[in-house]
Design a protein around this motif. Structure first.
Motif, short mmCIF file in Angstrom:
data_model
loop_
_atom_site.label_atom_id
_atom_site.label_comp_id
_atom_site.label_asym_id
_atom_site.label_seq_id
_atom_site.Cartn_x
_atom_site.Cartn_y
_atom_site.Cartn_z
N ASP A 96 0.83 -1.21 0.00
CA ASP A 96 0.00 0.00 0.00
C ASP A 96 0.86 1.26 0.00
O ASP A 96 0.52 2.25 -0.65
N ASP A 97 1.96 1.21 0.75
CA ASP A 97 2.88 2.37 0.77
C ASP A 97 3.41 2.66 -0.63
O ASP A 97 3.47 3.82 -1.05
N ASN A 112 -8.05 2.03 4.61
CA ASN A 112 -6.65 2.17 5.01
C ASN A 112 -5.84 2.88 3.93
O ASN A 112 -4.99 3.74 4.24
N LEU A 113 -6.11 2.52 2.69
CA LEU A 113 -5.41 3.16 1.57
C LEU A 113 -5.75 4.64 1.49
O LEU A 113 -4.87 5.50 1.28
N ASN A 131 -6.65 6.59 3.96
CA ASN A 131 -5.99 7.28 5.07
C ASN A 131 -4.53 7.56 4.76
O ASN A 131 -4.01 8.65 5.08
N LYS A 132 -3.84 6.60 4.15
CA LYS A 132 -2.44 6.79 3.79
C LYS A 132 -2.28 7.90 2.74
O LYS A 132 -1.37 8.74 2.83
N ILE A 133 -3.19 7.90 1.75
CA ILE A 133 -3.10 8.92 0.69
C ILE A 133 -3.35 10.31 1.28
O ILE A 133 -2.65 11.28 0.97
N CYS A 134 -4.36 10.41 2.16
CA CYS A 134 -4.70 11.70 2.75
C CYS A 134 -3.57 12.27 3.60
O CYS A 134 -3.47 13.49 3.79
N SER A 135 -2.72 11.39 4.15
CA SER A 135 -1.59 11.87 4.95
C SER A 135 -0.52 12.51 4.08
O SER A 135 0.35 13.26 4.58
N VAL A 151 -9.76 11.98 -2.34
CA VAL A 151 -9.42 10.60 -2.70
C VAL A 151 -10.72 9.86 -3.00
O VAL A 151 -11.68 9.91 -2.23
N LEU A 152 -10.74 9.16 -4.13
CA LEU A 152 -11.90 8.36 -4.54
C LEU A 152 -11.42 6.98 -4.94
O LEU A 152 -10.66 6.84 -5.90
N LEU A 153 -11.86 5.97 -4.20
CA LEU A 153 -11.43 4.60 -4.45
C LEU A 153 -12.64 3.68 -4.54
O LEU A 153 -13.63 3.87 -3.85
#
Length: 391
Positions: free
Chosen positions: A280-281, A310-311, A313-317, A323-325
């Protein structure tokens, strides 16, 4: 009044009698017989089934001292041949007699009084007046009841007067003052009961206690008798044999092998979570590096809702926009943003989900939605992407 033949013998399965009355009620057709061996619902025991003049008996009830037999249709004849479903009858006899013996042993060995009894389709239960029952006590009760089965105590049923019943040491006093029916397990107990029973404890076959759990201050014991207990053993052995093959083990080592497998599974799961986190990172870094505009949007085939969240949250950081998934695995969509703004993720979903047969919601920062089909989820994803990119 109908003569209740099951009081004379629980082993009577075929007889001829006369229909004395027929009834057509809202829920079906009923007949009243001059003589019946069909046991009606009562005393924790289900009714007998079978046929009357070849017509299936659907139910048997006792209403106002009248035994009503519910049929698929009314017979044309007045004198009819009746037949009991013996397999069902004998099963009920085994379970009910087994319950009497189980209750008697529980009382004698540990002073556990039986508060209630239920004879179900799959298993039977008694509720005993004890807040705690140990595994050792259950095992002791099980061994003792089966010892009494092997002793083959005779079981008799008979009627006594009110004066005669006062001379007996009943397990529980009865409120009945006439036609008092006693079921006696010789050398074990006297019990006021109207049910059908086997003629000796040996016919119970075996009693197997399944489990016990708490029930409103009492303890409910689940058990099976006779053929039900044998079927339970056969099924348990089938499952056990399958586990022996699966774990390449035997009875002595199967628990150790299962414990080892669980530990290995937990370790593999931990390793998998770590790997997914690293992947994910990498995915997040690639999405952020290639972003055009303020929205990062992507679809997946195999991610769960939790994975998408989870993905996101990582992108928003790392990303200041939206973010749209979406994923086809569960037909889910996640919409998120790194900080509060005039745009609300939850409000946007609430306003637009209906058009795509979706359900969901969330906060201003992050919201999620589920859809019945991937087509609907993908349609909402494309609509949302277009709306956000335009504005």
């Amino acid at each position: 009044m109908t003569t209740q033949l099951y009081y004379d013998s629980a082993y009577l399965t075929n007889w001829e009698t006369t229909i004395v009355e027929t009834k057509k009620l809202e829920n079906g057709y009923y007949v009243i017989l001059q003589d019946t061996a069909f046991y009606p619902h009562g005393g924790g025991q289900p009714c007998d089934l079978g046929t009357i003049q070849g017509i299936t008996v659907l139910d048997v009830v006792n209403e106002d001292n009248q035994i009503l037999h519910k049929l698929e249709r009314l017979p044309e004849e007045r004198i009819v041949s009746c037949s009991i479903d013996w397999q069902r009858r004998f099963d009920h006899m085994q379970q009910h007699s087994g319950q009497h013996l189980l209750s008697a042993v529980s009382l004698d060995k540990f002073q556990f009084k039986t508060a209630s009894f239920h004879l179900g389709v799959d298993y039977c239960t008694i509720d005993i007046e004890a807040s705690e029952v140990s595994l050792e006590q259950l095992e002791a009760i099980e061994r003792e009841v089966n010892r009494h089965i092997y002793l083959n105590h005779p079981i008799r049923s008979y009627f006594v007067t009110e004066e005669e019943v006062n001379q007996l040491q009943l397990v529980k006093q009865t409120n009945v003052t006439e036609n008092i029916r006693i079921v006696e397990i010789q050398d074990i107990e006297y019990n006021a009961c109207g049910g059908t029973h086997v003629s000796a404890t040996g016919e119970i076959g075996i009693i197997k206690l399944l489990k016990a759990d708490k029930q409103k201050g009492n303890t409910r014991i689940y058990f099976k008798c006779g053929n039900r207990a044998l079927d339970e053993f056969v099924e348990s052995q089938r499952i056990l044999n399958a586990l022996f093959v699966k774990f390449n083990s035997n009875k002595d080592s199967i628990l150790d092998r299962i414990d080892k497998s669980e530990k290995e599974q937990k370790q593999l799961q931990a390793d998998l979570v770590l790997c997914k986190d690293k992947l994910d990172d990498y995915a997040v870094q690639e999405l952020v590096a290639n972003v055009r505009g303020n929205l990062i949007a992507s679809t997946y085939e195999d991610k769960s809702l939790k994975d998408l969240q989870n993905l996101a949250n990582k992108i928003c950081s790392l990303h200041n926009g939206g973010v749209l998934l979406a994923s086809a695995l569960e037909n889910k969509v996640v919409l998120a943003q790194s900080s509060k703004s005039e745009f609300s993720c939850g409000a946007f979903l609430k306003s637009n989900l209906t058009s795509y047969n979706g359900k969901g919601g969330g906060s201003d920062i992050q919201a999620q939605a589920g859809f019945s089909t991937w087509e609907d989820a993908k349609g909402f994803y494309e609509f949302t992407k277009s709306e956000i990119e335009q504005h």
